[in-house]
Scaffold this active site. Structure first.
Site, short mmCIF file in Angstrom:
data_model
loop_
_atom_site.label_atom_id
_atom_site.label_comp_id
_atom_site.label_asym_id
_atom_site.label_seq_id
_atom_site.Cartn_x
_atom_site.Cartn_y
_atom_site.Cartn_z
N TYR A 196 21.93 8.23 108.10
CA TYR A 196 21.52 7.06 107.32
C TYR A 196 21.50 5.81 108.21
O TYR A 196 20.54 5.03 108.19
CB TYR A 196 22.49 6.88 106.15
CG TYR A 196 22.21 5.67 105.29
CD1 TYR A 196 21.17 5.66 104.38
CD2 TYR A 196 23.03 4.53 105.36
CE1 TYR A 196 20.93 4.55 103.58
CE2 TYR A 196 22.80 3.43 104.57
CZ TYR A 196 21.75 3.44 103.67
OH TYR A 196 21.51 2.35 102.86
N SER B 239 20.06 -1.84 105.75
CA SER B 239 21.46 -1.74 105.35
C SER B 239 22.32 -2.32 106.46
O SER B 239 21.94 -2.28 107.64
CB SER B 239 21.85 -0.28 105.13
OG SER B 239 23.25 -0.12 105.06
N LYS C 189 18.18 3.48 109.07
CA LYS C 189 18.13 2.06 108.75
C LYS C 189 18.09 1.20 110.02
O LYS C 189 17.46 0.13 110.03
CB LYS C 189 19.34 1.69 107.89
CG LYS C 189 19.30 2.28 106.48
CD LYS C 189 18.07 1.86 105.70
CE LYS C 189 18.16 2.26 104.24
NZ LYS C 189 16.99 1.84 103.45
N ILE D 164 26.36 -2.98 97.45
CA ILE D 164 25.68 -3.48 96.27
C ILE D 164 25.87 -2.48 95.14
O ILE D 164 25.82 -1.27 95.36
CB ILE D 164 24.18 -3.71 96.54
CG1 ILE D 164 23.97 -4.61 97.76
CG2 ILE D 164 23.48 -4.27 95.32
CD1 ILE D 164 24.42 -6.04 97.59
N GLY E 276 10.28 1.94 95.62
CA GLY E 276 11.65 2.13 95.16
C GLY E 276 11.99 1.24 93.99
O GLY E 276 13.15 0.86 93.79
#
Length: 221
Positions: A129, A116, A133, A162, A7
């Site tokens: 999501y 996260s 995570k 972020i 990534g």
């Protein structure tokens, strides 16, 4: 010293690659779905074989590749669920598995997974999501126990809000609301998450494993 960062094409991954390079590391980058589809075991194995043949086994692996999506769970298709799990959880498993025999043989190494804060607390409209995570956090803790006897440390950085492309779907009003919810009163920068990654990866964290380091401005305490 060699660091493999997935990534690395943007956001936190890019900032991490830049930080390692500034500190004198050689960095092998892989951008999800462009250099190598990290969801595909054959591609990951081929990439690992090529990298180890050319440069040897990485001293550090940073799993930063991933995707995000906001939807109510009843609107998440099975294909979207699978893509989230494959991109945010399975990819890390495949990358780690590909290099693990060499790391175990060498009896050293450091793995940093990027999860996260929603993997810790769960987030409305981001159930899939959050689940992926959260799984990455559990994987981190389990592997820390499994690999500690082989001299391999496994830790996790858990970013909050972020300033990356993942916030691109938020309006200015929503971003201001997030800032107000954050005790430090602002959105974090990718370089701040990268600093945490670099710390956990390196020798200053030599007695730290199985930990989740939040970089969230105090939103999750």
């Amino acid at each position: 010293m060699l660091a493999l960062i997935t990534g690395a094409g943007r956001g936190i991954g890019k900032a991490a690659a830049e930080r390692f390079r500034r500190e004198g590391w050689e960095v092998a980058e892989v951008a999800h779905r462009t250099d190598c589809d990290l969801r595909d075991s054959a591609q990951v194995e081929a990439f690992a074989k090529k990298l180890m043949g050319e440069k040897g086994c990485p001293d550090v692996i940073v799993n930063c590749a991933g995707i995000a999506q906001q939807k109510q769970l009843q609107d998440v298709s099975e294909a979207e669920w699978d893509d989230m799990m494959d991109s945010d959880l399975k990819a890390a498993y495949l990358v780690i598995r590909a290099f693990l025999p060499a790391m175990i043989s060498r009896k050293s190494g450091s793995i940093v997974n990027v999860a996260s804060m929603w993997g810790e607390t769960g987030a409305s409209m981001e159930a899939h999501y959050s689940a992926a995570k959260g799984g990455l956090i559990a994987l981190t803790k389990a592997l820390a126990k499994e690999l500690g006897p082989s001299g391999i440390r496994v830790n996790c950085v858990s970013p909050g809000c972020i300033r990356t492309r993942m916030l691109g779907a938020f309006s200015e009003a929503e971003l201001r609301a997030l800032e107000e919810e954050t005790p430090l009163g602002r959105i974090g920068e990718p370089e701040e998450a990268a600093a945490a990654i670099y710390f956990l990866a390196g020798p200053e964290a030599s007695f730290i494993t199985g930990q989740v380091l939040g970089v969230n401005g105090g939103m999750v305490i």
